[in-house]
Motif scaffolding. Sequence first.
Motif, PDB file in Angstrom:
ATOM      1  N   VAL A 141      41.050  31.275  36.015  1.00  0.00           N
ATOM      2  CA  VAL A 141      40.650  31.328  37.426  1.00  0.00           C
ATOM      3  C   VAL A 141      39.187  30.922  37.642  1.00  0.00           C
ATOM      4  CG1 VAL A 141      42.400  33.010  38.091  1.00  0.00           C
ATOM      5  CG2 VAL A 141      40.193  33.811  37.248  1.00  0.00           C
ATOM      6  N   ALA A 142      38.320  31.197  36.680  1.00  0.00           N
ATOM      7  CA  ALA A 142      36.916  30.787  36.843  1.00  0.00           C
ATOM      8  C   ALA A 142      36.826  29.269  36.960  1.00  0.00           C
ATOM      9  CB  ALA A 142      36.079  31.291  35.670  1.00  0.00           C
ATOM     10  N   GLN A 143      37.595  28.558  36.136  1.00  0.00           N
ATOM     11  CA  GLN A 143      37.607  27.096  36.206  1.00  0.00           C
ATOM     12  C   GLN A 143      38.201  26.616  37.529  1.00  0.00           C
ATOM     13  OE1 GLN A 143      39.514  26.869  32.065  1.00  0.00           O
ATOM     14  NE2 GLN A 143      38.498  24.899  32.258  1.00  0.00           N
ATOM     15  N   GLU A 150      33.715  21.943  43.572  1.00  0.00           N
ATOM     16  CA  GLU A 150      33.365  20.522  43.484  1.00  0.00           C
ATOM     17  C   GLU A 150      33.797  19.782  44.748  1.00  0.00           C
ATOM     18  OE1 GLU A 150      33.576  18.276  39.698  1.00  0.00           O
ATOM     19  OE2 GLU A 150      34.654  20.045  38.960  1.00  0.00           O
ATOM     20  N   PHE A 151      34.938  20.178  45.301  1.00  0.00           N
ATOM     21  CA  PHE A 151      35.417  19.591  46.550  1.00  0.00           C
ATOM     22  C   PHE A 151      34.621  20.123  47.740  1.00  0.00           C
ATOM     23  CE2 PHE A 151      39.033  18.816  43.848  1.00  0.00           C
ATOM     24  CZ  PHE A 151      39.718  17.737  44.397  1.00  0.00           C
ATOM     25  N   LEU A 152      34.333  21.419  47.705  1.00  0.00           N
ATOM     26  CA  LEU A 152      33.723  22.110  48.847  1.00  0.00           C
ATOM     27  C   LEU A 152      32.507  22.906  48.373  1.00  0.00           C
ATOM     28  CD1 LEU A 152      37.103  23.469  50.261  1.00  0.00           C
ATOM     29  CD2 LEU A 152      35.805  21.564  51.231  1.00  0.00           C
ATOM     30  N   SER A 308      33.604  12.822  40.170  1.00  0.00           N
ATOM     31  CA  SER A 308      33.580  13.578  38.919  1.00  0.00           C
ATOM     32  C   SER A 308      34.951  14.153  38.589  1.00  0.00           C
ATOM     33  CB  SER A 308      32.559  14.717  39.010  1.00  0.00           C
ATOM     34  OG  SER A 308      32.872  15.588  40.095  1.00  0.00           O
ATOM     35  N   VAL A 309      35.711  14.517  39.621  1.00  0.00           N
ATOM     36  CA  VAL A 309      37.057  15.055  39.414  1.00  0.00           C
ATOM     37  C   VAL A 309      38.019  13.930  39.048  1.00  0.00           C
ATOM     38  CG1 VAL A 309      38.987  16.248  40.515  1.00  0.00           C
ATOM     39  CG2 VAL A 309      36.643  17.011  40.957  1.00  0.00           C
TER      40      VAL A 309
END
Length: 318
Positions: A141-143, A150-152, A308-309
């Motif tokens: 869940v941390a990831q 990264e999106f928001l 990056s994603v």
Amino acid sequence: MKLRNFLTAAVAAATLSMSVQAEPVYVATTAIVEHPALDAVRDGIKDVLAESGYSEQDLKFTYESAQGNPAIAAQIARKLVGDAPDVIVAISTPSAQSAVSATKDIPIVFSAVTDPLGAKLVSNYEAPGRNVTGLSDMSPVAQHLMLIQEFLPRMEKLGVPYNPGEPNAVAIVEMLKIEALTLGIEIVEAPAPKSSDVMIAAQKLIGDVDAIYCPTDNTILTALESVVKVGIDGRLPVFSADTGSVERGAVAALGFNYGDIGRQTGEVVVRILKGEAAGEIPVRVANGSELYVNPKMASRMGVEIPASVLARATKVVE
């Protein structure tokens, strides 16, 4: 006459030997509900059994779904115990709990169970004991939270629809709250005890959160399309812990390939069929995380996929 009697006895003995040898091993599988992730687990198990030499002639493989009803899961477990299979494979927490309650003798292999300790299936990962072992799909869940950030980057509130009656879902929500505190994110719960409640629960999040996160909750994943519709209508990005959800409309997911989890489960089943005691096989935490993204759905829900994603995505759903 003696020769004839001898030949008759020899043929009878050979026939008996062949019938004994032809007796198939019996692997009984059950899941709380049918949806792509749990179905992939079942199929992965079957693939490994076939690759290990268990053909249709020497393997009886059955599958039963509880259709999302814990009471039916308990009935199925009792029925399977009466059928006396060589191994019971219970996919999902409710089905595993029902199977463990139903027998202390038949080997049980659980799979796709988030928190085996919290669900009281085992008391120790390394030495589970009794007749039980299996695989955990404990979510990272941390990831997941860092991926959504990264999106928001300015995300303040994250909505989480979940079934409060599923122990695995409750465990994930509690972990989310702990991890979210360190990131300054508020978790907004949206309880949905039944699949028919999912859309209403998701709709209540519109205007109150920056995004929706669907955990590995069987009730929510069964009705994922309802959450996706809310995401499109409310321009609210939907993320998931299940990579299969991305092909069904989620923006992105960092999770497990449930076919791989099925294969890892199948390897444990084969070990038991070859004579190992279930309780002596350590419980494993599944590996093989993958990152899926869906650019089309990201656009429809009002977000862009960061470069990056995209660069590290293992699958881009077109």
